[in-house]
Design an enzyme around this catalytic site. Sequence first.
Site, PDB file in Angstrom:
ATOM      1  N   LYS A 142       0.812  -1.515   0.090  1.00  0.00           N
ATOM      2  CA  LYS A 142      -0.036  -0.060  -0.519  1.00  0.00           C
ATOM      3  C   LYS A 142       1.229   1.035  -0.381  1.00  0.00           C
ATOM      4  O   LYS A 142       0.677   2.121  -0.663  1.00  0.00           O
ATOM      5  CB  LYS A 142      -0.804  -0.037   1.387  1.00  0.00           C
ATOM      6  CG  LYS A 142      -2.114  -1.287   0.647  1.00  0.00           C
ATOM      7  CD  LYS A 142      -3.390  -1.030   1.904  1.00  0.00           C
ATOM      8  CE  LYS A 142      -4.701  -1.579   1.643  1.00  0.00           C
ATOM      9  NZ  LYS A 142      -4.985  -1.829   2.768  1.00  0.00           N
ATOM     10  N   LYS A 224      -4.593  -9.954  -6.520  1.00  0.00           N
ATOM     11  CA  LYS A 224      -5.119 -10.959  -6.097  1.00  0.00           C
ATOM     12  C   LYS A 224      -6.698  -9.440  -6.493  1.00  0.00           C
ATOM     13  O   LYS A 224      -6.121  -8.549  -6.825  1.00  0.00           O
ATOM     14  CB  LYS A 224      -5.340 -10.730  -5.063  1.00  0.00           C
ATOM     15  CG  LYS A 224      -5.209  -9.437  -4.147  1.00  0.00           C
ATOM     16  CD  LYS A 224      -5.185  -9.158  -2.076  1.00  0.00           C
ATOM     17  CE  LYS A 224      -5.601  -7.834  -1.423  1.00  0.00           C
ATOM     18  NZ  LYS A 224      -5.951  -7.888  -1.102  1.00  0.00           N
ATOM     19  N   LYS A 227     -10.474  -4.394  -4.538  1.00  0.00           N
ATOM     20  CA  LYS A 227     -11.562  -2.988  -4.237  1.00  0.00           C
ATOM     21  C   LYS A 227     -11.331  -2.216  -5.224  1.00  0.00           C
ATOM     22  O   LYS A 227     -11.610  -1.473  -5.748  1.00  0.00           O
ATOM     23  CB  LYS A 227     -12.082  -2.464  -3.300  1.00  0.00           C
ATOM     24  CG  LYS A 227     -12.818  -3.333  -2.168  1.00  0.00           C
ATOM     25  CD  LYS A 227     -12.731  -3.132  -0.739  1.00  0.00           C
ATOM     26  CE  LYS A 227     -13.456  -4.228   0.153  1.00  0.00           C
ATOM     27  NZ  LYS A 227     -13.825  -4.126   1.219  1.00  0.00           N
TER      28      LYS A 227
HETATM   29  P1  AMP Z   1     -11.053  -5.836   3.052  1.00  0.00           P
HETATM   30  O1  AMP Z   1     -11.713  -5.500   1.579  1.00  0.00           O
HETATM   31  O2  AMP Z   1      -9.839  -5.587   2.678  1.00  0.00           O
HETATM   32  O3  AMP Z   1     -11.208  -4.908   4.310  1.00  0.00           O
HETATM   33  O4  AMP Z   1     -11.512  -7.264   3.107  1.00  0.00           O
HETATM   34  C1  AMP Z   1     -12.877  -7.844   3.598  1.00  0.00           C
HETATM   35  C2  AMP Z   1     -12.653  -9.110   3.532  1.00  0.00           C
HETATM   36  O5  AMP Z   1     -12.367 -10.006   2.085  1.00  0.00           O
HETATM   37  C3  AMP Z   1     -11.136  -9.700   4.295  1.00  0.00           C
HETATM   38  O6  AMP Z   1     -11.154 -10.799   5.031  1.00  0.00           O
HETATM   39  C4  AMP Z   1     -10.622 -10.305   2.882  1.00  0.00           C
HETATM   40  O7  AMP Z   1      -9.031 -11.044   3.511  1.00  0.00           O
HETATM   41  C5  AMP Z   1     -11.145 -10.934   2.464  1.00  0.00           C
HETATM   42  N1  AMP Z   1     -10.387 -10.414   0.719  1.00  0.00           N
HETATM   43  C6  AMP Z   1     -10.208  -9.174   0.327  1.00  0.00           C
HETATM   44  N2  AMP Z   1      -9.697  -9.954  -0.833  1.00  0.00           N
HETATM   45  C7  AMP Z   1     -10.074 -11.060  -1.234  1.00  0.00           C
HETATM   46  C8  AMP Z   1     -10.121 -11.503  -2.269  1.00  0.00           C
HETATM   47  N3  AMP Z   1      -9.558 -11.284  -3.523  1.00  0.00           N
HETATM   48  N4  AMP Z   1      -9.784 -13.065  -2.328  1.00  0.00           N
HETATM   49  C9  AMP Z   1     -10.609 -13.616  -1.149  1.00  0.00           C
HETATM   50  N5  AMP Z   1     -10.892 -12.328   0.285  1.00  0.00           N
HETATM   51  C10 AMP Z   1     -10.456 -11.378   0.028  1.00  0.00           C
END
Ligand code: AMP
Length: 355
Positions: A142, A224, A227
Site C-alpha cells: 500500500k 488478487k 476493491k
Molecule cells: P477488505 O476489503 O480488505 O476489507 O477485506 C475484507 C475481507 O475480504 C477480508 O477477510 C479479506 O481477506 C477478504 N478478501 C479481500 N480480497 C479478497 C480476495 N481477492 N479473495 C478472497 N478474499 C478476499
Amino acid sequence: MPTKSNTLDPAKTSGKTQAATQAQKAEPATTKPRVFSGIQPTNNPHIGNYLGAMRHWAAEQDQYASIFCIVNLHAITLPQDPAELRQNTLSLAAMLLAVGIDPQRAPLFIQSHVSAHAELAWLLNCVSSLGWLNKMHQFKTKAGDDRESATAGLYDYPVLMAADIILYDADLVPVGDDQRQHIELTRNIVERFNERFGETFVLPNPLIRAEGARIMALDDPTRKMSKSEPNGAIFLTDPPSVIKKKIARATTDSERTIEFNPNRPAILNLASIYSLLAQQDHARVEEHFAGKGYKEFKAELTDLLVATLEPIQARYNELMGDAAQLDGLLRAGADRVRPQAEATLARAQTAMGIR
Ligand code: AMP
Ligand code: TRP
C-alpha cells in the site's frame, strides 16, 4: 479449532473489573467459539470479499458467537473523501445484511462508534516491535515506492486490527488469505502482552478456507481481486450487463479446456469461482464442461453470478431505501458490543498499571 487453553480462565485473569462482570450480564455467556471479523468501507465489496469472507460470516452465525465490524478507522489510513466514506459505510452495512448477516444473532457495528478500539491500539503499540511491523507485506504494497510519504496510520494499521480482535476475546478470525500475516502479528502481540503482564488476552486463530480465500483479478490472474481495481473485480452491486462484459473480457489462455490446473491460473480462478458459487466439486465442474469451450463456460459463469447476486441486490436496494433504520441498527450494534470492549480495555489497563 480453538482449544481449551484459548479460553481464559476468569480466575487467572488479572484485574477482572466490575465492567467485565456487567458485560457478562449484558451478553449471555456462550460456549460457542467466538468469531470476530472486519471489512473496510472503501469502494464496493466484490466477489472476492464475498467468497473469501462475507458468505462464511453469514453461513456460520449459528455455529459461532459472531461479531462483525465495519472498520472505518482502517479506511482512513489511505486518503478518503469524508462524504464518500460516510456513504460507503452505510452501503457496506446494507450489503452485509443483504448477504444474510442477522444483527440479532451477530452484532454489526462501526469501529469508530466504540472508542476502545483506538484506545487499546495505543496500549498494544507499546508492546509491538518496529521489527514486526517492518515485515508486513500489506504496508509495503500500500505504501508503494514512496514510503516516506506513507502515514503513520498506514504503518500502524495491523496493530489497530489486533486491537479489534483482542477486544472481543475472539477465538477465530474468518478472513481471506491476505490477512494471514496480520493475524500472526496479533498472536505475537497477545503472547508478548500475556508474558509481560500476566494472562490477559485470548489467543486468536485465523480461519482461512482452503478455497476462495484468494480470488484473483479477472484481468490479471497473478494479482488478487481488489476493491481499488474495478476492471479486475466483480462488485456485488454490478448489474447483469456489467457482469457479462467483465466475464467476456476476463483473461483466459490459449487452451480451451476447463480444468483446475495451477499452471493455468486464469482458468483455475474462473473455474474456482464457478465451483464455489455452484457448490460443485472440481471433478463435477470439469465433467460438466468437458467438450465445451470458453464461450459456453463464460456464458454459464455469467448466469451463475447474475443468479447469485440478483436476490442480494434486491435486498440491498430495499435496505438502502431507509438510511435512518440502517443507522439505528448500527448504533444499536455498537451499544451491544461496547460493554465487552470496555471490559477488555479495562483488563489491559489494570494489567499495565495505568488504571
Ligand atoms: P477488505 O476489503 O480488505 O476489507 O477485506 C475484507 C475481507 O475480504 C477480508 O477477510 C479479506 O481477506 C477478504 N478478501 C479481500 N480480497 C479478497 C480476495 N481477492 N479473495 C478472497 N478474499 C478476499
Ligand atoms: N485488515 C482487514 C482487511 O483489510 C480488515 C480488518 C480490520 C479485520 N480489523 C479486522 C479483519 C479484524 C478481521 C479482524 O481485510
